[in-house]
Design a protein around this motif. Sequence first.
Motif, PDB file in Angstrom:
ATOM      1  N   UNK A  71      34.360  43.797  54.424  1.00 29.32           N
ATOM      2  CA  UNK A  71      34.567  44.253  53.054  1.00 29.32           C
ATOM      3  C   UNK A  71      36.015  43.983  52.672  1.00 29.32           C
ATOM      4  N   UNK A  72      36.202  43.257  51.582  1.00 35.02           N
ATOM      5  CA  UNK A  72      37.571  42.988  51.143  1.00 35.02           C
ATOM      6  C   UNK A  72      37.944  43.979  50.055  1.00 35.02           C
ATOM      7  N   UNK A  73      39.176  44.430  50.090  1.00 37.45           N
ATOM      8  CA  UNK A  73      39.689  45.325  49.060  1.00 37.45           C
ATOM      9  C   UNK A  73      40.791  44.570  48.337  1.00 37.45           C
ATOM     10  N   UNK A  74      40.550  44.267  47.061  1.00 37.90           N
ATOM     11  CA  UNK A  74      41.534  43.472  46.329  1.00 37.90           C
ATOM     12  C   UNK A  74      42.016  44.225  45.096  1.00 37.90           C
ATOM     13  N   UNK A  75      43.043  43.688  44.485  1.00 40.58           N
ATOM     14  CA  UNK A  75      43.576  44.304  43.277  1.00 40.58           C
ATOM     15  C   UNK A  75      45.064  44.050  43.193  1.00 40.58           C
ATOM     16  N   UNK A  76      45.630  44.257  42.009  1.00 42.28           N
ATOM     17  CA  UNK A  76      47.062  44.022  41.855  1.00 42.28           C
ATOM     18  C   UNK A  76      47.871  44.972  42.728  1.00 42.28           C
ATOM     19  N   UNK A  77      49.112  44.600  43.023  1.00 43.93           N
ATOM     20  CA  UNK A  77      49.886  45.457  43.918  1.00 43.93           C
ATOM     21  C   UNK A  77      50.141  46.805  43.256  1.00 43.93           C
ATOM     22  N   UNK A 252      32.259  39.565  52.907  1.00 42.49           N
ATOM     23  CA  UNK A 252      30.881  39.591  52.415  1.00 42.49           C
ATOM     24  C   UNK A 252      30.816  40.395  51.118  1.00 42.49           C
ATOM     25  N   UNK A 253      31.557  41.488  51.133  1.00 42.24           N
ATOM     26  CA  UNK A 253      31.591  42.331  49.941  1.00 42.24           C
ATOM     27  C   UNK A 253      33.027  42.527  49.503  1.00 42.24           C
ATOM     28  N   UNK A 254      33.182  42.749  48.224  1.00 41.69           N
ATOM     29  CA  UNK A 254      34.536  42.927  47.702  1.00 41.69           C
ATOM     30  C   UNK A 254      34.576  44.132  46.770  1.00 41.69           C
ATOM     31  N   UNK A 255      35.646  44.901  46.932  1.00 44.31           N
ATOM     32  CA  UNK A 255      35.874  46.012  46.005  1.00 44.31           C
ATOM     33  C   UNK A 255      37.146  45.710  45.241  1.00 44.31           C
ATOM     34  N   UNK A 256      37.060  45.803  43.925  1.00 50.84           N
ATOM     35  CA  UNK A 256      38.243  45.521  43.117  1.00 50.84           C
ATOM     36  C   UNK A 256      38.858  46.838  42.649  1.00 50.84           C
ATOM     37  N   UNK A 257      40.123  47.016  43.004  1.00 50.24           N
ATOM     38  CA  UNK A 257      40.852  48.232  42.649  1.00 50.24           C
ATOM     39  C   UNK A 257      41.768  47.946  41.481  1.00 50.24           C
ATOM     40  N   UNK A 258      41.831  48.947  40.582  1.00 50.20           N
ATOM     41  CA  UNK A 258      42.811  48.817  39.521  1.00 50.20           C
ATOM     42  C   UNK A 258      43.357  50.195  39.178  1.00 50.20           C
ATOM     43  N   UNK A 259      44.615  50.343  39.322  1.00 50.80           N
ATOM     44  CA  UNK A 259      45.318  51.599  39.025  1.00 50.80           C
ATOM     45  C   UNK A 259      44.627  52.821  39.619  1.00 50.80           C
ATOM     46  N   UNK A 260      44.212  52.675  40.857  1.00 55.33           N
ATOM     47  CA  UNK A 260      43.660  53.821  41.569  1.00 55.33           C
ATOM     48  C   UNK A 260      42.165  54.013  41.391  1.00 55.33           C
ATOM     49  N   UNK A 261      41.563  53.226  40.533  1.00 55.13           N
ATOM     50  CA  UNK A 261      40.115  53.311  40.347  1.00 55.13           C
ATOM     51  C   UNK A 261      39.458  52.110  41.008  1.00 55.13           C
ATOM     52  N   UNK A 262      38.244  52.332  41.525  1.00 58.88           N
ATOM     53  CA  UNK A 262      37.474  51.185  41.991  1.00 58.88           C
ATOM     54  C   UNK A 262      36.685  50.696  40.789  1.00 58.88           C
ATOM     55  N   UNK A 263      37.073  49.534  40.292  1.00 56.86           N
ATOM     56  CA  UNK A 263      36.480  49.027  39.067  1.00 56.86           C
ATOM     57  C   UNK A 263      35.123  48.394  39.336  1.00 56.86           C
ATOM     58  N   UNK A 265      32.400  46.858  42.660  1.00 55.58           N
ATOM     59  CA  UNK A 265      32.085  46.540  44.049  1.00 55.58           C
ATOM     60  C   UNK A 265      30.848  45.656  44.052  1.00 55.58           C
ATOM     61  N   UNK A 266      30.848  44.645  44.897  1.00 57.16           N
ATOM     62  CA  UNK A 266      29.644  43.828  44.964  1.00 57.16           C
ATOM     63  C   UNK A 266      29.794  42.741  45.984  1.00 57.16           C
ATOM     64  N   UNK A 267      28.746  41.958  46.161  1.00 57.19           N
ATOM     65  CA  UNK A 267      28.858  40.797  47.045  1.00 57.19           C
ATOM     66  C   UNK A 267      30.020  39.931  46.566  1.00 57.19           C
ATOM     67  N   UNK A 268      30.772  39.416  47.515  1.00 57.77           N
ATOM     68  CA  UNK A 268      31.972  38.669  47.167  1.00 57.77           C
ATOM     69  C   UNK A 268      31.678  37.529  46.195  1.00 57.77           C
ATOM     70  N   UNK A 269      30.580  36.791  46.451  1.00 60.17           N
ATOM     71  CA  UNK A 269      30.250  35.668  45.557  1.00 60.17           C
ATOM     72  C   UNK A 269      30.092  36.135  44.127  1.00 60.17           C
ATOM     73  N   UNK A 270      29.434  37.270  43.999  1.00 56.26           N
ATOM     74  CA  UNK A 270      29.185  37.754  42.651  1.00 56.26           C
ATOM     75  C   UNK A 270      30.482  38.185  41.971  1.00 56.26           C
ATOM     76  N   UNK A 271      31.314  38.898  42.726  1.00 55.88           N
ATOM     77  CA  UNK A 271      32.586  39.372  42.161  1.00 55.88           C
ATOM     78  C   UNK A 271      33.408  38.186  41.673  1.00 55.88           C
TER      79      UNK A 271
END
Lengths: 289, 307, 336
Positions: A71-77, A252-263, A265-271
């Motif tokens: 699971x990848x966790x991405x988002x701006x610093x 396989x999966x990615x969660x996109x974080x933005x300002x403390x919220x998880x905006x 989550x889904x399969x990486x390809x879809x994200x």
Amino acid sequence: MVGTTVSETLDQGGEILVAPPTEVAAGRSAAMDEDFDKLESVISVRGLDFFYGKEQALFGNHLEIKKNRVTAVIGPSGCGKSTHIRTYNRIYELYRDHKATGEVMFGGRNVLSSGTDLLDLRRRIGMIFQKPSPFPMTVFDNVAYGLRQHYKMNKAELADRVEDALKRSALWEEVKHKLGEPGIALSGGQQQRLCIARCIASEPDVVLMDEPCSAIDPVATAKIEELINALKANYTIVIVTHNMQQAARVSDYTAFFYEGYIVEVGPTTQIFSNPQQKQTEDYITGRFS
Amino acid sequence: MSAPATSHNGPGPAPLKALRPRSHGRRKAVDAAIRVFAWVAATAGIAVMFLIVWEVIQRGLSAIDWGFFTELPPVVGEDGGGLGNAILGTLVITFVAALIALPMGFFGGIWLAEFGRNGKIATGVRMVANVNMGIPSIVVGVFIFAALVRPLQHYSGFAGSIALAFIMLPVMARTTEDILNLVPNELRESGLAMGAPRWRVTLGVVIRAARSGLITGAVLATVRVAGETAPLLFTALSSPYWLQGLFGPEGFFGGPTANLTKTVYDFSGMPYERMQELAWGGALVIIVAVLGLNVLMRLIFQRGKEW
Amino acid sequence: MSTLDIDVRPQAGPPRGAAKAAPRGHRRFGDPVFRVVALVCGLSVAIAMFTLAGVLIYNSWTAISELGLSFLTTVAWSPNGGSYGALAALAGTAMTTVVAMVIAVPLALVIALLLTELVPPRVARVIGTGIEMLAAIPSIIFGMWGLFVLVPFMQERVAPLVMDSWLGELPLLRPGPMFQGGGFSILTAGLVLAVMVLPFITAFSRDVLLMVPRVTKEAGYGMGSTTWEVLHKISLRYALSGIVGATFIGLGRALGETMAVAYLVGGSFLSVPQSLFDPGTTIASLIALQFNEATTKLDISALIYMGLILFAITMVFQVLAQIWLRRARRTTGGRA
């Protein structure tokens, strides 16, 4: 295949895609085909809030970490990526005023509850840090560190386990004649793989990686990404990264974080190919400031 | 990547023996014991400090009255009197020591931080200064005895001042250097870029930026030597009289000069109650001055030392 | 120290005018003069020490040529009896110092652990201030306190307790021929020395422990280690050279401490103490107690010789301390 378009989109960052495209595509298609909800969750985060003193850094995070997936966790610093995963092993507790509330369910219990055995929790959830952090001891002792601490074993078993961990970290060939040398004498990339070996030697269930490649060069990064692909057969991996290409390559999966919220989550390809949220799209297309 | 990744499935590869987890009980117990030990140790250390301060207050307070500060010590075996001469002597001796050592140490520190920097000479001087701070104060006393008292054939308050100055010099130099090193280089550069000469930049801009640290350092260095006894044993010696003028047998340069620490030392060993009482009174004055100034410096410059 | 309030207020006076103008008087002379003054003051620190060494050697020459190295192997200091020996004092110095270090180093380490890992910064500051105040108390006060409080306590409580139990049969605890009740003794002096050097070792240890990279400590905790395990398996290895340096600094202080020891050690100049409860003497306290008794030129010269020996010994430890502290700075990349 979706994969190609994704990598084209991603290439605008100017970084080289190190992993061969086929592998990337293979990793991802598996996630596309399976039913996320039916997979076993190793960690279930529900309503996680986090505070640095009075300042709230995470807001009602919900996230399922699936077994034997990356699971990848991405988002701006500064969006709370690292903060989020640092609650899983409660490493944040080293600092005063850092407080987490909500649920991080692991092994049937909320790890945030007061009864958690931290030593056991951290044995079962290992962590790799941004900067390689070999201990000031020999290569062998580094890898043996967790084994000696958590398990009863004799010398022969220890040596076998150390060798095995180093092999699985793709480091054995490089260090088999240097086991007695200090861990800090290795190169940066080797040090990071040493840390991975140290972590997996004590057989955790989950490996948390907090921007593991941010301090090492592209070639070493490629090796670690390869390693992550290999390790997921046995471990559940959560990787925080600011590098979207890396997330696309390894997860396989990615969660996109933005300002403390998880905006999102889904399969990486879809994200990466078809984000549902505008913020996600802005971020992955680089329209984000 | 080689085979292993595919060759083992499930936890624990086939050829390896199963893992036998260790219980955490013992490890946690050791950890808890160490924590308790740490608290006990810290509490004990601070408790000793309070015990000492308490003891000195308890025994010394009764000696403190107006006469204690204004009168000469009594003749052995008699009552009354005070340590006025010793207090005055200590103030003078310490003041003169500071007058010599603080400017020298200050400029020495400037040289280390601003000119010498990482050069060979400066590295050597720095090393010597660090080592110097570790020279036992009794050795300094012996040195000044041999260098000054012996050739001149008499003890003097001035010799005591020189001994104290010797101890202060490296402390002040290193403190100054350390503090100047904390001043960001941009400040120096901007001063120099404006065309100001080096000495003006250093004395004006740099020192001004670091002044509270320098004041703290200077005061603490002075307070520290004011409480010294060993360097005065064979230099200032002691005297039952008031300091009178500069030269002559009772003058600052001419003869033994009363001082608080040596007097306290002498009196505390005497089998007379009044003398011991005066000694404790002297100890109280010393401890109040030393701890008081330490606390004061902390309060004035809050971040004095980041403990 | 970080007492810095940077203020960049424009300086009263020059730069503005002086800046553009060609170097004028103060500029041409100001800088060289400033530089030379600073240099002289800087060098004076070094010169002072070499002068000290020179003067001590010169003034002890009589004793050095007359007594030579046998000074170091002769036990008793008894000028009236014609015996000039430093061995009893050397042994006493070693014993009091060892007692002090054995007690102070572990205590200092755990207190440093407390300050860096276990308590919040605010509490650490309070505790640290308390410990630091201990360092500010002049040694004469420790001496008096020891004389009036600790000596009776040791004599009336501790010594009888030990002597009456099996402990009193152990080699270093069994009373020797000089035993005087255990009040004035190596142990009493060593205890007070321990309290006196504790703050120094604590301060240095704390500083080096703070230099251990945060990520390394986190990695330790992340591996499921306890605080103690992180300290002794990881942080201490990192900080080892710094701790060794700190120990040498404390050692140097304990070796040279005069007043407190002079009060408490008992002033027995004739023999090597057989027991921690025996009285003894140290080089520093012997000089302090015997200087005013010295009558002949040789007496004084021999005492200065003692001073020279003490200087040489502390030099060795100070230099070792500096070397280790430098190494600590290099390995951790921090400034101590």
